[in-house]
Design an enzyme around this catalytic site. Structure first.
Site, mmCIF file in Angstrom:
data_model
loop_
_atom_site.group_PDB
_atom_site.id
_atom_site.type_symbol
_atom_site.label_atom_id
_atom_site.label_comp_id
_atom_site.label_asym_id
_atom_site.label_seq_id
_atom_site.Cartn_x
_atom_site.Cartn_y
_atom_site.Cartn_z
ATOM 1 N N SER A 91 58.184 60.607 15.283
ATOM 2 C CA SER A 91 58.213 59.164 15.024
ATOM 3 C C SER A 91 59.625 58.696 14.744
ATOM 4 C CB SER A 91 57.325 58.814 13.830
ATOM 5 O OG SER A 91 55.959 59.043 14.111
ATOM 6 N N THR A 138 57.972 59.461 21.787
ATOM 7 C CA THR A 138 57.185 59.576 20.560
ATOM 8 C C THR A 138 55.713 59.526 20.943
ATOM 9 O OG1 THR A 138 57.113 57.194 20.355
ATOM 10 C CG2 THR A 138 58.958 58.313 19.284
ATOM 11 N N LYS A 183 57.593 41.730 20.975
ATOM 12 C CA LYS A 183 58.916 42.085 20.424
ATOM 13 C C LYS A 183 59.836 40.868 20.374
ATOM 14 C CE LYS A 183 58.342 46.511 19.536
ATOM 15 N NZ LYS A 183 58.150 46.978 18.150
ATOM 16 N N VAL A 208 47.381 47.655 9.169
ATOM 17 C CA VAL A 208 47.899 46.285 9.041
ATOM 18 C C VAL A 208 46.960 45.236 9.636
ATOM 19 C CG1 VAL A 208 50.320 46.988 8.897
ATOM 20 C CG2 VAL A 208 49.316 46.454 11.146
ATOM 21 N N TYR A 250 56.176 46.939 30.404
ATOM 22 C CA TYR A 250 56.186 46.663 28.961
ATOM 23 C C TYR A 250 55.388 45.398 28.654
ATOM 24 C CZ TYR A 250 57.966 47.158 24.192
ATOM 25 O OH TYR A 250 58.065 47.339 22.832
ATOM 26 N N ILE A 281 62.357 56.493 23.432
ATOM 27 C CA ILE A 281 62.301 57.817 22.820
ATOM 28 C C ILE A 281 60.882 58.346 22.991
ATOM 29 C CG2 ILE A 281 62.517 59.143 20.667
ATOM 30 C CD1 ILE A 281 64.435 56.996 19.634
HETATM 31 N N1 LIG Z 1 59.459 55.081 21.235
HETATM 32 C C1 LIG Z 1 60.202 54.132 21.827
HETATM 33 O O1 LIG Z 1 60.641 54.275 22.983
HETATM 34 C C2 LIG Z 1 60.492 52.863 21.097
HETATM 35 C C3 LIG Z 1 61.620 52.120 21.476
HETATM 36 C C4 LIG Z 1 61.898 50.910 20.803
HETATM 37 C C5 LIG Z 1 61.076 50.481 19.780
HETATM 38 N N2 LIG Z 1 59.990 51.239 19.438
HETATM 39 C C6 LIG Z 1 59.158 50.741 18.326
HETATM 40 O O2 LIG Z 1 59.311 51.661 17.230
HETATM 41 C C7 LIG Z 1 58.175 51.548 16.373
HETATM 42 C C8 LIG Z 1 57.643 52.941 16.068
HETATM 43 O O3 LIG Z 1 57.102 53.513 17.242
HETATM 44 P P1 LIG Z 1 57.374 55.068 17.623
HETATM 45 O O4 LIG Z 1 57.967 55.090 18.986
HETATM 46 O O5 LIG Z 1 58.042 55.747 16.489
HETATM 47 O O6 LIG Z 1 55.903 55.644 17.841
HETATM 48 P P2 LIG Z 1 54.883 56.311 16.807
HETATM 49 O O7 LIG Z 1 53.580 56.414 17.547
HETATM 50 O O8 LIG Z 1 55.478 57.509 16.197
HETATM 51 O O9 LIG Z 1 54.757 55.188 15.666
HETATM 52 C C9 LIG Z 1 53.958 54.039 15.852
HETATM 53 C C10 LIG Z 1 53.299 53.801 14.515
HETATM 54 O O10 LIG Z 1 52.552 52.581 14.543
HETATM 55 C C11 LIG Z 1 51.471 52.804 13.661
HETATM 56 N N3 LIG Z 1 50.398 51.827 13.832
HETATM 57 C C12 LIG Z 1 49.752 51.459 14.978
HETATM 58 N N4 LIG Z 1 48.759 50.596 14.702
HETATM 59 C C13 LIG Z 1 48.765 50.412 13.341
HETATM 60 C C14 LIG Z 1 47.980 49.651 12.442
HETATM 61 N N5 LIG Z 1 46.954 48.886 12.869
HETATM 62 N N6 LIG Z 1 48.287 49.709 11.119
HETATM 63 C C15 LIG Z 1 49.315 50.466 10.672
HETATM 64 N N7 LIG Z 1 50.110 51.217 11.468
HETATM 65 C C16 LIG Z 1 49.810 51.181 12.792
HETATM 66 C C17 LIG Z 1 50.991 54.201 14.021
HETATM 67 O O11 LIG Z 1 50.170 54.716 13.003
HETATM 68 C C18 LIG Z 1 52.324 54.924 14.132
HETATM 69 O O12 LIG Z 1 52.660 55.474 12.884
HETATM 70 C C19 LIG Z 1 57.182 50.619 17.091
HETATM 71 O O13 LIG Z 1 57.361 49.301 16.596
HETATM 72 C C20 LIG Z 1 57.662 50.654 18.538
HETATM 73 O O14 LIG Z 1 57.299 49.464 19.216
HETATM 74 C C21 LIG Z 1 59.668 52.411 20.062
HETATM 75 C C1 LIG Z 2 59.980 52.168 26.397
HETATM 76 C C2 LIG Z 2 58.514 51.849 26.425
HETATM 77 C C3 LIG Z 2 57.606 52.004 25.398
HETATM 78 C C4 LIG Z 2 57.888 52.527 24.024
HETATM 79 N N1 LIG Z 2 58.065 51.331 23.203
HETATM 80 C C5 LIG Z 2 59.321 50.627 23.321
HETATM 81 C C6 LIG Z 2 57.070 50.784 22.449
HETATM 82 O O1 LIG Z 2 57.304 49.778 21.818
HETATM 83 C C7 LIG Z 2 55.694 51.416 22.439
HETATM 84 C C8 LIG Z 2 54.684 50.411 22.016
HETATM 85 C C9 LIG Z 2 53.258 50.726 22.318
HETATM 86 C C10 LIG Z 2 52.370 49.726 22.038
HETATM 87 N N2 LIG Z 2 51.058 49.881 22.281
HETATM 88 C C11 LIG Z 2 50.578 51.029 22.773
HETATM 89 C C12 LIG Z 2 51.438 52.092 23.079
HETATM 90 C C13 LIG Z 2 52.816 51.945 22.843
HETATM 91 C C14 LIG Z 2 50.879 53.332 23.700
HETATM 92 C C15 LIG Z 2 49.453 53.572 23.285
HETATM 93 C C16 LIG Z 2 48.631 52.308 23.307
HETATM 94 O O2 LIG Z 2 47.424 52.341 23.558
HETATM 95 N N3 LIG Z 2 49.231 51.121 22.996
HETATM 96 O O3 LIG Z 2 56.371 51.578 25.721
HETATM 97 C C17 LIG Z 2 56.453 51.162 27.043
HETATM 98 C C18 LIG Z 2 55.452 50.645 27.872
HETATM 99 C C19 LIG Z 2 55.799 50.301 29.179
HETATM 100 C C20 LIG Z 2 57.124 50.457 29.648
HETATM 101 C C21 LIG Z 2 58.106 50.967 28.816
HETATM 102 C C22 LIG Z 2 57.766 51.324 27.506
#
Ligand SMILES: NC(=O)c1ccc[n+]([C@@H]2O[C@H](COP(=O)([O-])OP(=O)(O)OC[C@H]3O[C@@H](n4cnc5c(N)ncnc54)[C@H](O)[C@@H]3O)[C@@H](O)[C@H]2O)c1
Ligand SMILES: Cc1c(CN(C)C(=O)CCc2cnc3c(c2)CCC(=O)N3)oc2ccccc12
Length: 265
Positions: A19, A195, A164, A65, A157, A193
């Protein structure tokens, strides 16, 4: 140096050691912070408790949440353990799967729109409102996680891009609301990333490889690098920064997409 010595920081969004919030917890711990964690539902309780123990934390609070009672209960839980809160990390995002793949229009429904904005956007001001009495007039700092899909079209996305964009706007409105309480609010726009949230995304490896090809640093960003920027934003080192979105994406959002071999023509 310990830039977060004795700072009490609540971290949401840890679900695994991949994460982004895990990387943030690591950096904050290294800088001397005391940490508390939330978990989304009972299924995740034991794994988040294990992670919390790794960070010498005994505070693990349930907070889905989508449930106002659990957001309200955050205040009760935190204030029963800590007199105040110096930092809040919002690292939560979700949209129904069909809304983040394929054509933008095919994934858009009233329900999907509401869910994505409820979980990914409303949760930030909602949690802030609940914990405000603990954060006021303490030079507290709030950070949230965004993605370049808020600013530009990223294939698939889709609805999360709209969420966002709204989240980034909420950073600016919260920063203005809370400035006179000496609370700062900023966002980190992270590069992609791998995750858990990313693992369900089709062709995610293509996205990672595209960044490696065109980003100035020719690699992907790590949760440690996001963590270091988060620790900076949560510390007094960033005392002059609020209402800002900082890109931590190895320079990806600063280029139009120059191919690896630099032969533009
Ligand atoms: N992974 C990427 O490429 C990336 C890039 C930019 C931004 N982000 C953002 O970073 C943040 C963390 O995502 P991550 O990539 O670490 O993935 P992750 O799956 O490790 O974390 C996502 C978290 O959201 C929590 N979540 C989802 N629904 C929820 C709810 N109803 N109540 C409480 N918590 C809830 C999950 O429990 C999880 O801990 C997110 O906002 C994501 O949009 C991710
Ligand atoms: C980068 C990137 C991400 C990672 N990122 C920035 C994110 O913000 C991930 C957000 C996310 C939100 N909702 C869900 C999931 C991921 C997967 C599982 C699910 O059921 N719902 O997600 C993408 C989706 C499409 C294209 C690029 C990306």
């Amino acid at each position: 140096m310990c830039f977060l010595k004795n700072k009490k920081i609540l971290i949401t969004g840890v679900i695994s050691n991949r994460s982004i919030a895990y990387g943030i917890a690591e950096s904050c711990k290294k800088q001397g912070a005391d940490l508390a964690f939330t978990y989304a539902n009972e299924r995740f309780k034991s794994r988040v408790k294990d992670i919390a123990e790794k960070f010498h934390s005994k505070i693990c609070i349930p907070c889905d949440v989508s449930d106002d009672n659990q957001i309200k209960n955050l205040f009760e839980e935190i204030s029963s353990k800590w007199e105040h809160l110096d930092g809040l990390v919002h690292s939560i995002g979700f949209a129904p799967k069909e809304a983040i793949s394929g054509k933008f229009l095919s994934g858009i429904t009233r329900e999907n729109f509401a869910i994505a904005h409820d979980i990914s956007v409303y949760s930030l001001p909602a949690i802030t409102k609940s914990l405000l009495p603990l954060m006021s007039n303490r030079k507290s700092s709030i950070i949230t996680m965004s993605y370049v899909g808020a600013e530009k079209y990223v294939p698939n996305y889709n609805l999360m891009g709209l969420a966002k964009a709204s989240l980034e706007s909420s950073v600016r409105y919260l920063a203005s609301d809370l400035g006179d309480l000496n609370i700062r609010v900023n966002g980190i726009s992270s590069g992609p990333i791998k995750t858990l949230a990313a693992s369900g995304i089709k062709d995610f490896s293509n996205i990672l490889n595209f960044v490696k090809d065109v980003a100035p640093l020719k690699r992907n960003v790590t949760i440690e690098e996001i963590g270091n920027t988060a620790a900076f934003l949560l510390s007094d080192l960033s005392s002059g920064i609020t209402g800002e979105i900082i890109h931590v994406d190895v320079g990806f959002s600063s280029v139009v997409g120059i191919p690896k071999n630099n032969n533009i023509i």
